[in-house]
Write an enzyme that holds these catalytic residues in place. Structure first.
Site, PDB file in Angstrom:
ATOM      1  N   HIS A   1       0.839  -1.204   0.000  1.00 17.97           N
ATOM      2  CA  HIS A   1       0.000   0.000   0.000  1.00 17.97           C
ATOM      3  C   HIS A   1       0.871   1.248   0.000  1.00 17.97           C
ATOM      4  CE1 HIS A   1      -4.210  -1.517   1.335  1.00 17.97           C
ATOM      5  NE2 HIS A   1      -3.597  -2.413   0.583  1.00 17.97           N
TER       6      HIS A   1
ATOM      7  N   TYR B   1      -9.373   5.458   7.396  1.00 15.25           N
ATOM      8  CA  TYR B   1      -9.511   5.760   8.833  1.00 15.25           C
ATOM      9  C   TYR B   1     -10.500   6.915   8.923  1.00 15.25           C
ATOM     10  CZ  TYR B   1      -5.154   3.154   9.855  1.00 15.25           C
ATOM     11  OH  TYR B   1      -4.197   2.191   9.998  1.00 15.25           O
TER      12      TYR B   1
ATOM     13  N   PRO C   1      -4.457  -0.118  18.463  1.00 16.63           N
ATOM     14  CA  PRO C   1      -4.223  -0.542  17.073  1.00 16.63           C
ATOM     15  C   PRO C   1      -4.265   0.583  16.041  1.00 16.63           C
ATOM     16  CG  PRO C   1      -6.419  -1.164  17.791  1.00 16.63           C
ATOM     17  CD  PRO C   1      -5.725  -0.626  19.002  1.00 16.63           C
TER      18      PRO C   1
ATOM     19  N   LYS D   1       0.946  -0.565  14.860  1.00 22.42           N
ATOM     20  CA  LYS D   1       2.356  -0.728  15.215  1.00 22.42           C
ATOM     21  C   LYS D   1       2.676  -2.006  16.013  1.00 22.42           C
ATOM     22  CE  LYS D   1       4.137   2.843  13.324  1.00 22.42           C
ATOM     23  NZ  LYS D   1       4.214   2.422  11.941  1.00 22.42           N
TER      24      LYS D   1
ATOM     25  N   TYR E   1       3.928   6.366  10.121  1.00 21.19           N
ATOM     26  CA  TYR E   1       3.111   5.216   9.715  1.00 21.19           C
ATOM     27  C   TYR E   1       3.955   4.169   8.985  1.00 21.19           C
ATOM     28  CZ  TYR E   1      -1.156   2.738   8.329  1.00 21.19           C
ATOM     29  OH  TYR E   1      -2.140   1.784   8.176  1.00 21.19           O
TER      30      TYR E   1
END
Ligand code: APR
Ligand code: PHB
Length: 391
Positions: free
Chosen positions: A72, A201, A293, A297, A384
Site C-alpha cells: 500500500h 480511517y 491498534p 504498530k 506510519y
C-alpha cells in the site's frame, strides 16, 4: 533438557526470534501454552513496515508474503465526511507498507519451524521461569501431566501481555507506564471485497471507524464502541448499519456486506514496561508493551524487538556482551516513538466521552492542521511507514 535460548510464547515475537536464532545456528526451544489452532485463530492487524518485511525475508519466511501480501502506497483519512489522502510513498521518498494478515504470517512461521524440525512444545502448562538473575536460568513446565525442566543460557519472554515472564520479575525491578482508553474496537471479518483499494480511517461524531482488508476478497472493518458494549448485542446487520453511518456516500456505494467470519471487541490500551532485560531474561513484543491498534504498530514493534534481541544474542555467542547490555535501551527508544504515534493517532481520530470541550476543539484543530499542512501529513506518513531503524 538443555538449550541455549528458552523462548516462552509462540506468537509472532517468539516464532520470528526462533527463526532468526536458527539461521544463526543458535539452539532454541519454544514453549506455548495454547494449541497451534488457538494461536492461528486470533485475528489481529497486519500492516507491516519495510523493516518488518526485510526481517521476515532475512528469517527466510517472506515468499508467500511477497506473493499474496498487498503493498500500500497510501491511506485515506475521512474527517467529517471529507477524504484526505496520506500519500505514504510520495511523502516519504517511496516508502510503503505491506498489508498481510498476522494469521497468515504466523502460519508461515509455524510451517518454517516445522520444516526445519525445530522444537515447539504446544499446550505447555504451568510454565515458570527461574534463576534468571544468575548465569544458569531454567524454565519448568508441565506437558500431558508430566513435569519438565529446561536448562538454558537465556530466557526470551515472548509470552504476550498476560504472560508469566513479566509477572515473574520482582515488583521493585520494573516500572509500568499505562493509559487505558474509555472505548474499544468492534471488529468484523467478512469474505467480501474491500470497500476501497486503500485503508480508510474515519473520524465522525458517532465515533471512529476503519476499513481494512486481508486480501482482494476478504475485508476487516472496525467501529469504535463504548467499553460497556457486548459483542452479543451486535448482529451483523447492526454492525453494517453502524459502519455505513460512519462512511461517506462514495464508500457506501461500494460497500459489499456479508456474513461475519469473526466478530469481537478489543479494548484499547497503551502500556510500556521498563526495563526489558532482567539479568538473563529479556522481554519482547506484547510482553513488554501494548499499543492501541490505531497506528498498526503492534506487530512491527514485536518484529523490531526480536531483531535487536537476535543480534544481541548472536554477538554474545561471538564473545561480546555489548548487545545484550544495550538491548533494553535500544528497544525502548524505538518503542516510545511508536507509543507516542499510536496514542496521538488514537487521540486525534476517536470521540472521547468526557473530553473537556477546549481540548476537543484543540484536537479537532490539530487534525485539521495535520491534513492541510505538508509538514503535518509528512509527520503522519513518516511514522506510519516506520521510523528508520538505528543500528
Ligand atoms: N506460557 C506459555 N505461553 C504463553 C504463556 C505462558 N504462561 N502466556 C502466554 N503465552 C503465549 C500466548 O498463548 C501467545 O501465543 O504467548 C504468546 C504471545 O503471543 P502474542 O500475544 O501474539 O504476542 P507477541 O508474539 O509479542 O506478538 C505481538 O500480537 O497483539 C499482537 O499487536 C500485537 O501484532 C502484535 C503481536
Ligand atoms: C487491520 O487490518 O486489522 C488493521 C489495520 C490497520 C490498523 C489496525 C488494524 O491501524
Amino acid at each position: 533438557m538443555r538449550t541455549q535460548v528458552a523462548i516462552v510464547g509462540a506468537g509472532p515475537s517468539g516464532l520470528i526470534l526462533g527463526q532468526l536464532l536458527h539461521k544463526a545456528g543458535i539452539d532454541a526451544v519454544i514453549l506455548e501454552a495454547q494449541t497451534p489452532e488457538y494461536v492461528l485463530g486470533r485475528i489481529r492487524a497486519g500492516v507491516l513496515e519495510q523493516v518488518a518485511v526485510d526481517l521476515l525475508d532475512e528469517a527466510g519466511v517472506g515468499s508467500r508474503m511477497h506473493a499474496e501480501g498487498l503493498p500500500h502506497d497510501g491511506f485515506d483519512l475521512l474527517i467529517g465526511g471529507v477524504r484526505h489522502r496520506i500519500d505514504l510513498a510520495g511523502l516519504t521518498g517511496g516508502k510503503r507498507v505491506m498489508v498481510y494478515g498476522q494469521t497468515e504470517l504466523t502460519r508461515d512461521l509455524m510451517d518454517a519451524r516445522a520444516a526445519a524440525g525445530l522444537k515447539t512444545v504446544y499446550e505447555a502448562k504451568d510454565v515458570s521461569v527461574h534463576d534468571f538473575g544468575g548465569t544458569r536460568p531454567h524454565v519448568r513446565y508441565v506437558k500431558d501431566g508430566a513435569a519438565h525442566e529446561i536448562d538454558c543460557d537465556f530466557i526470551a519472554g515472548c509470552d504476550g501481555f498476560h504472560g508469566v515472564c513479566r509477572a515473574s520479575v520482582p515488583k521493585n525491578a520494573i516500572a509500568n507506564f499505562e493509559r487505558v482508553y474509555p472505548f474499544g474496537w468492534l471488529g468484523l471479518l467478512s469474505e467480501t471485497p474491500p470497500v476501497s483499494e486503500e485503508l480508510i480511517y474515519a473520524k465522525t461524531e458517532r465515533g471512529f471507524a476503519l476499513c481494512s482488508m486481508r486480501s482482494h476478497t476478504r475485508s476487516r472493518y472496525y467501529v469504535q464502541v463504548p467499553l460497556t458494549e457486548k459483542v452479543e448485542n451486535w448482529s451483523d446487520a447492526k454492525f453494517w448499519d453502524e459502519l455505513r453511518r460512519r462512511l461517506d456516500p462514495q464508500a457506501n456505494e461500494r460497500l459489499v456486506t456479508g456474513p461475519s467470519i469473526e466478530k469481537s471487541i478489543a479494548p484499547l490500551r497503551s502500556f510500556v514496561a521498563e526495563p526489558m532485560r532482567f539479568g538473563r531474561m529479556f522481554l519482547a513484543g506484547d510482553a513488554a508493551h501494548i499499543v492501541p491498534p490505531t497506528g498498526a504498530k503492534g506487530l512491527n514493534l514485536a518484529a523490531t524487538d526480536v531483531r535487536c534481541l537476535s543480534r544481541a544474542l548472536i554477538e554474545f555467542y561471538a564473545g561480546s556482551e555489548a548487545g545484550i547490555d544495550r538491548y533494553s535501551a535500544r528497544c525502548l527508544r524505538r518503542i516510545w516513538k511508536a507509543e507516542r504515534f499510536s496514542w496521538w493517532m488514537t487521540m486525534l481520530l476517536h470521540t472521547f466521552p468526557d473530553t473537556n470541550p477546549f481540548e476537543q476543539r484543540a484536537l479537532d484543530a490539530e487534525l485539521d492542521y495535520v491534513v492541510h499542512s505538508l509538514a503535518g501529513r509528512t509527520t503522519m506518513a513518516e511514522n506510519y511507514v516506520g521510523l528508520p531503524f538505528e543500528d
